[in-house]
Design a protein around this motif. Structure first.
Motif, PDB file in Angstrom:
ATOM      1  N   TYR A   1       1.066  -1.149  -0.133  1.00  0.00           N
ATOM      2  CA  TYR A   1       0.023  -0.073   0.073  1.00  0.00           C
ATOM      3  C   TYR A   1       1.037   1.308  -0.125  1.00  0.00           C
ATOM      4  O   TYR A   1       2.178   1.101   0.220  1.00  0.00           O
ATOM      5  CB  TYR A   1      -0.858   0.068   1.299  1.00  0.00           C
ATOM      6  N   ASP A   2       0.205   2.409  -0.165  1.00  0.00           N
ATOM      7  CA  ASP A   2       0.957   3.702  -0.327  1.00  0.00           C
ATOM      8  C   ASP A   2       1.199   4.204   1.068  1.00  0.00           C
ATOM      9  O   ASP A   2       0.113   4.743   1.780  1.00  0.00           O
ATOM     10  CB  ASP A   2       0.190   4.732  -1.133  1.00  0.00           C
ATOM     11  N   GLY A   3       2.281   3.879   1.557  1.00  0.00           N
ATOM     12  CA  GLY A   3       2.618   4.418   3.027  1.00  0.00           C
ATOM     13  C   GLY A   3       2.698   5.883   3.301  1.00  0.00           C
ATOM     14  O   GLY A   3       2.501   6.744   4.316  1.00  0.00           O
ATOM     15  N   SER A   4       2.734   6.890   1.912  1.00  0.00           N
ATOM     16  CA  SER A   4       2.705   8.067   2.256  1.00  0.00           C
ATOM     17  C   SER A   4       1.605   8.678   2.390  1.00  0.00           C
ATOM     18  O   SER A   4       1.589   9.724   3.026  1.00  0.00           O
ATOM     19  CB  SER A   4       3.466   8.685   0.891  1.00  0.00           C
ATOM     20  N   SER A   5       0.473   7.956   2.139  1.00  0.00           N
ATOM     21  CA  SER A   5      -0.844   8.441   2.166  1.00  0.00           C
ATOM     22  C   SER A   5      -1.173   8.004   3.733  1.00  0.00           C
ATOM     23  O   SER A   5      -2.504   8.130   4.392  1.00  0.00           O
ATOM     24  CB  SER A   5      -1.662   7.747   1.488  1.00  0.00           C
ATOM     25  N   THR A   6      -0.496   7.451   4.585  1.00  0.00           N
ATOM     26  CA  THR A   6      -0.885   6.905   6.035  1.00  0.00           C
ATOM     27  C   THR A   6       0.047   7.494   6.746  1.00  0.00           C
ATOM     28  O   THR A   6      -0.003   6.853   7.979  1.00  0.00           O
ATOM     29  CB  THR A   6      -1.112   5.341   5.995  1.00  0.00           C
ATOM     30  N   LYS A   7       1.019   8.176   6.448  1.00  0.00           N
ATOM     31  CA  LYS A   7       1.994   8.846   7.334  1.00  0.00           C
ATOM     32  C   LYS A   7       3.108   7.763   7.903  1.00  0.00           C
ATOM     33  O   LYS A   7       3.610   7.948   9.049  1.00  0.00           O
ATOM     34  CB  LYS A   7       1.556   9.874   8.375  1.00  0.00           C
ATOM     35  N   GLN A   8       3.106   6.653   6.799  1.00  0.00           N
ATOM     36  CA  GLN A   8       4.280   5.658   7.418  1.00  0.00           C
ATOM     37  C   GLN A   8       5.479   5.391   6.485  1.00  0.00           C
ATOM     38  O   GLN A   8       6.067   4.603   6.484  1.00  0.00           O
ATOM     39  CB  GLN A   8       3.301   4.234   7.532  1.00  0.00           C
ATOM     40  N   ALA A   9       5.411   6.331   5.419  1.00  0.00           N
ATOM     41  CA  ALA A   9       6.535   6.172   4.450  1.00  0.00           C
ATOM     42  C   ALA A   9       6.696   7.789   3.822  1.00  0.00           C
ATOM     43  O   ALA A   9       5.548   8.220   3.492  1.00  0.00           O
ATOM     44  CB  ALA A   9       6.349   5.196   3.450  1.00  0.00           C
ATOM     45  N   PRO A  10       7.638   8.087   3.219  1.00  0.00           N
ATOM     46  CA  PRO A  10       7.929   9.276   2.341  1.00  0.00           C
ATOM     47  C   PRO A  10       7.626   9.043   0.881  1.00  0.00           C
ATOM     48  O   PRO A  10       7.416   8.017   0.569  1.00  0.00           O
ATOM     49  CB  PRO A  10       9.678   9.354   2.290  1.00  0.00           C
ATOM     50  N   GLY A  11       7.170  10.069   0.175  1.00  0.00           N
ATOM     51  CA  GLY A  11       6.568   9.784  -0.996  1.00  0.00           C
ATOM     52  C   GLY A  11       7.610   9.455  -2.106  1.00  0.00           C
ATOM     53  O   GLY A  11       7.124   8.625  -2.992  1.00  0.00           O
ATOM     54  N   GLU A  12       8.958   9.557  -1.707  1.00  0.00           N
ATOM     55  CA  GLU A  12       9.854   9.132  -2.776  1.00  0.00           C
ATOM     56  C   GLU A  12       9.884   7.676  -2.813  1.00  0.00           C
ATOM     57  O   GLU A  12      10.562   6.935  -3.571  1.00  0.00           O
ATOM     58  CB  GLU A  12      10.661   9.710  -2.821  1.00  0.00           C
ATOM     59  N   ASP A  13       9.624   6.973  -1.477  1.00  0.00           N
ATOM     60  CA  ASP A  13       9.898   5.631  -1.352  1.00  0.00           C
ATOM     61  C   ASP A  13       8.600   5.254  -0.472  1.00  0.00           C
ATOM     62  O   ASP A  13       8.774   4.707   0.831  1.00  0.00           O
ATOM     63  CB  ASP A  13      11.120   5.393  -0.650  1.00  0.00           C
ATOM     64  N   SER A  14       7.448   5.218  -1.289  1.00  0.00           N
ATOM     65  CA  SER A  14       6.108   5.061  -0.448  1.00  0.00           C
ATOM     66  C   SER A  14       5.697   3.551  -0.320  1.00  0.00           C
ATOM     67  O   SER A  14       4.695   3.478   0.388  1.00  0.00           O
ATOM     68  CB  SER A  14       5.200   5.820  -1.179  1.00  0.00           C
ATOM     69  N   GLU A  15       6.250   2.524  -0.842  1.00  0.00           N
ATOM     70  CA  GLU A  15       5.559   1.321  -0.782  1.00  0.00           C
ATOM     71  C   GLU A  15       5.900   0.726   0.671  1.00  0.00           C
ATOM     72  O   GLU A  15       7.205   0.334   1.076  1.00  0.00           O
ATOM     73  CB  GLU A  15       6.296   0.337  -1.782  1.00  0.00           C
ATOM     74  N   VAL A  16       4.768   0.259   1.099  1.00  0.00           N
ATOM     75  CA  VAL A  16       4.867  -0.664   2.543  1.00  0.00           C
ATOM     76  C   VAL A  16       4.213  -2.020   2.218  1.00  0.00           C
ATOM     77  O   VAL A  16       3.099  -1.901   1.494  1.00  0.00           O
ATOM     78  CB  VAL A  16       4.164   0.223   3.959  1.00  0.00           C
TER      79      VAL A  16
END
Length: 354
Positions: free
Chosen positions: A54-69
């Motif tokens: 999922y897109d971790g940058s949209s859940t405040k769990q990853a930066p936008g440039e490396d957003s995969e969790v």
């Protein structure tokens, strides 16, 4: 909802395919996220489910440039919303390299529960999850006059009647949905503050306690969403002489449940006393507003325990004292606590700390 939409949602599926709703915890540590995927057929073992991202940058769990969790499926429950062979899947979150992300509290808890000394003690947990139902547009408790206050506390605890009980249809729907899902929900009751309720999950062993509380919270979020009501896990939603919301944790080990267990319980409570500050720091945000020494709580700064004492940090039941074995209740955790963190911390302190 129009009858046609309702009919479509309740369509009997003529396919062997199933829907799996992957559920995980977002960046705040309390927000629950989920998304669904189609699978070729029924699955009962989480190890047989595919990992997903999922897109971790949209859940405040990853930066936008490396957003995969990456989501790792951990526990399966029957889906009370889609029914049939469809499932809810409790997941935890990892980096693409396989490291637990910082907000993943399940991974370290699983390590503690898989420790041979902890596993040998078969730690049982019974968690009392209190929560408050709020009116959606005002964020004021259900049943309260807008901007005003109801009559003082007294008649609401385990009460019945239109002037005392608010939201029972939501609570009963949640109870049935949890039973259907396979959650070991053991009861419900109306709480002391009007608009506040409690459900209990347990006894559950080890990591399953956290999985089941998170699944029950997710189901409650979905039911309140349908009812147009807001679920609050705030430990003290209304300041002043109104009861706060906790998540009391009832706990026992094999040694506590066997003959001579009362002595083991007393030693465990002494260990908890020595680690009081560490536990409090992990027992939920805003807990200082709830643990004031009033409204059936102990003061946050002082550790205390007693038999049948609901104003203590830890309560031992009369039955446990009488039988010389059993369980005790840690009354300190707040309603918004992370069950993975709290249960594993109690096990670590009482079993692994020598």
């Amino acid at each position: 909802m129009s009858s046609l939409i309702s009919d479509l949602i309740n369509l009997s599926e003529s396919t062997k395919k199933i829907t799996a709703e992957y559920v995980w915890i977002g960046g705040s540590g309390l927000d629950m996220r989920s998304k669904a995927r189609t699978l070729p057929g029924p699955v009962t073992d989480p190890a047989k489910l595919p990992k997903w991202n999922y897109d971790g940058s949209s859940t405040k769990q990853a930066p936008g440039e490396d957003s995969e969790v990456i989501l790792y499926p951990r526990a399966i429950f029957k889906d009370p919303f889609r029914r049939g062979d469809n499932i809810l899947v409790i997941c935890d979150a990892y980096t693409p390299a396989g490291e637990p992300i910082p907000t993943n509290k399940r991974a370290p808890a699983a390590k503690i529960f898989s420790h041979p000394d902890v596993a040998a003690e078969e730690p049982w947990f019974g968690i009392e999850q209190e929560y408050t139902l709020l009116q959606k547009d005002t964020n004021w408790p259900l049943g309260w006059p807008v901007g005003g206050f109801p009559a003082p506390q007294g008649p609401y605890y385990c009460g019945a009647g239109a002037d005392k009980s608010f939201g029972r249809d939501i609570v009963d729907a949640h109870y049935k949905a949890c039973l259907y899902a396979g959650i070991n929900i053991s009861g419900i009751n109306a709480e002391v503050m009007p608009g506040q309720w409690e459900f209990q999950v347990g006894p559950t062993v080890g990591i399953a306690a956290g999985d089941q509380i998170w699944a029950a919270r997710y189901i409650l979020e979905r039911i309140t969403e349908m009812a147009g009501v807001v679920l609050s896990l705030d430990p003290k939603p209304i300041p002043g002489e109104w009861n706060g919301a906790g998540a009391h944790c009832n706990y026992s080990t094999k040694s506590m449940r066997n003959d001579g267990g009362y002595e083991v319980i007393k030693k465990a409570i002494e260990k908890l006393k020595l680690k009081h500050k560490e536990h409090i720091s992990a027992y939920g945000e805003g807990n200082e507003r709830r643990l004031t020494g009033r409204c059936e709580t102990a003061d946050i700064h002082t550790f205390s325990w007693g038999v049948a004492n609901r104003g203590a940090s830890v309560r031992v039941g009369r039955d446990t004292e009488k039988e010389g074995k059993g369980y005790f209740e840690d009354r300190r955790p707040a309603s918004n606590m992370d069950p993975y963190l709290v249960t594993s911390m109690i096990a670590e302190t009482t079993i692994l700390n020598k």
